[in-house]
Scaffold this motif. Structure first.
Motif, PDB file in Angstrom:
ATOM      1  N   GLY A  76      13.245  -9.246  34.721  1.00 49.77           N
ATOM      2  CA  GLY A  76      11.900  -8.692  34.577  1.00 49.77           C
ATOM      3  C   GLY A  76      11.214  -8.460  35.915  1.00 49.77           C
ATOM      4  N   SER A  77      11.839  -8.904  36.990  1.00 53.44           N
ATOM      5  CA  SER A  77      11.303  -8.716  38.334  1.00 53.44           C
ATOM      6  C   SER A  77      11.966  -7.480  38.950  1.00 53.44           C
ATOM      7  CB  SER A  77      11.617  -9.937  39.185  1.00 53.44           C
ATOM      8  OG  SER A  77      11.233  -9.740  40.526  1.00 53.44           O
ATOM      9  N   PRO A  78      11.199  -6.689  39.695  1.00 53.26           N
ATOM     10  CA  PRO A  78       9.786  -6.833  39.998  1.00 53.26           C
ATOM     11  C   PRO A  78       8.909  -6.442  38.812  1.00 53.26           C
ATOM     12  CG  PRO A  78      10.636  -4.850  41.035  1.00 53.26           C
ATOM     13  CD  PRO A  78      11.809  -5.535  40.365  1.00 53.26           C
ATOM     14  N   ALA A  79       7.699  -6.971  38.839  1.00 48.50           N
ATOM     15  CA  ALA A  79       6.736  -6.718  37.765  1.00 48.50           C
ATOM     16  C   ALA A  79       5.419  -6.254  38.369  1.00 48.50           C
ATOM     17  CB  ALA A  79       6.518  -7.998  36.957  1.00 48.50           C
ATOM     18  N   PRO A  80       4.623  -5.493  37.598  1.00 45.55           N
ATOM     19  CA  PRO A  80       3.320  -5.062  38.104  1.00 45.55           C
ATOM     20  C   PRO A  80       2.416  -6.266  38.373  1.00 45.55           C
ATOM     21  CG  PRO A  80       3.776  -4.116  35.929  1.00 45.55           C
ATOM     22  CD  PRO A  80       4.888  -5.033  36.248  1.00 45.55           C
ATOM     23  N   LEU A  81       1.589  -6.142  39.389  1.00 48.02           N
ATOM     24  CA  LEU A  81       0.676  -7.227  39.768  1.00 48.02           C
ATOM     25  C   LEU A  81      -0.682  -6.647  40.132  1.00 48.02           C
ATOM     26  CD1 LEU A  81       0.420 -10.299  40.439  1.00 48.02           C
ATOM     27  CD2 LEU A  81       0.969  -9.660  42.798  1.00 48.02           C
ATOM     28  N   ALA A  82      -1.712  -7.140  39.469  1.00 46.23           N
ATOM     29  CA  ALA A  82      -3.075  -6.728  39.824  1.00 46.23           C
ATOM     30  C   ALA A  82      -3.434  -7.361  41.169  1.00 46.23           C
ATOM     31  CB  ALA A  82      -4.060  -7.178  38.748  1.00 46.23           C
ATOM     32  N   PRO A  83      -4.189  -6.651  42.003  1.00 46.47           N
ATOM     33  CA  PRO A  83      -4.575  -7.192  43.310  1.00 46.47           C
ATOM     34  C   PRO A  83      -5.264  -8.558  43.174  1.00 46.47           C
ATOM     35  CG  PRO A  83      -5.179  -4.879  43.163  1.00 46.47           C
ATOM     36  CD  PRO A  83      -4.720  -5.302  41.791  1.00 46.47           C
ATOM     37  N   GLY A  84      -4.889  -9.470  44.050  1.00 49.69           N
ATOM     38  CA  GLY A  84      -5.551 -10.766  44.105  1.00 49.69           C
ATOM     39  C   GLY A  84      -5.147 -11.745  43.018  1.00 49.69           C
ATOM     40  N   THR A  85      -4.061 -11.464  42.297  1.00 49.69           N
ATOM     41  CA  THR A  85      -3.701 -12.342  41.185  1.00 49.69           C
ATOM     42  C   THR A  85      -2.355 -13.043  41.376  1.00 49.69           C
ATOM     43  OG1 THR A  85      -2.659 -10.542  39.948  1.00 49.69           O
ATOM     44  CG2 THR A  85      -5.019 -10.936  39.551  1.00 49.69           C
ATOM     45  N   LEU A  86      -1.820 -13.064  42.591  1.00 50.59           N
ATOM     46  CA  LEU A  86      -0.495 -13.640  42.808  1.00 50.59           C
ATOM     47  C   LEU A  86      -0.422 -15.100  42.369  1.00 50.59           C
ATOM     48  CD1 LEU A  86       2.406 -13.372  43.794  1.00 50.59           C
ATOM     49  CD2 LEU A  86       1.591 -13.978  46.095  1.00 50.59           C
TER      50      LEU A  86
END
Length: 108
Positions: A76-86
């Motif tokens: 499932g990686s890479p996956a979308p990520l919203a800014p600042g949510t790591l």
């Protein structure tokens, strides 16, 4: 000294680049049924996870048997990520691996 990686997948110490993030790391025991990887299927037991945000708005998740040299891609990686949510996303992945069941990268 660089250790060889399966299929040329770099360990997290080699992932941070210009504009990339420093990987977050957790040591956990995979739950019953373990965690699913792209390269070797399910791994179980004590594992180390890393999460790293890329410049392209995705997060890469790597997993290894704790203390091993080889790193694998969590399915499932890479996956979308919203800014600042790591950090929150990383904890979500850690929780999924602890739960087991051939865990993959959860939906964000």
């Amino acid at each position: 000294m660089t250790n060889p990686q399966p299929d040329n997948i770099p360990g997290p110490e080699h992932c941070a680049g210009p504009g990339g993030s420093v990987p977050l790391t957790a040591h956990v025991k995979a739950g019953p049924g373990g965690a699913m990887t792209d390269e070797v299927g399910v791994i179980t037991g004590d594992v180390t996870l890393t999460s790293e945000a890329g410049q392209d708005g995705t997060v890469r998740i790597r997993i290894q048997y704790t203390g091993a040299d080889e790193w694998y891609t969590l399915t499932g990686s890479p996956a979308p990520l919203a800014p600042g949510t790591l950090a929150a996303f990383h904890e979500h992945v850690v929780d999924a691996v602890r739960a087991g069941g051939a865990a993959e990268v959860p939906d964000s």
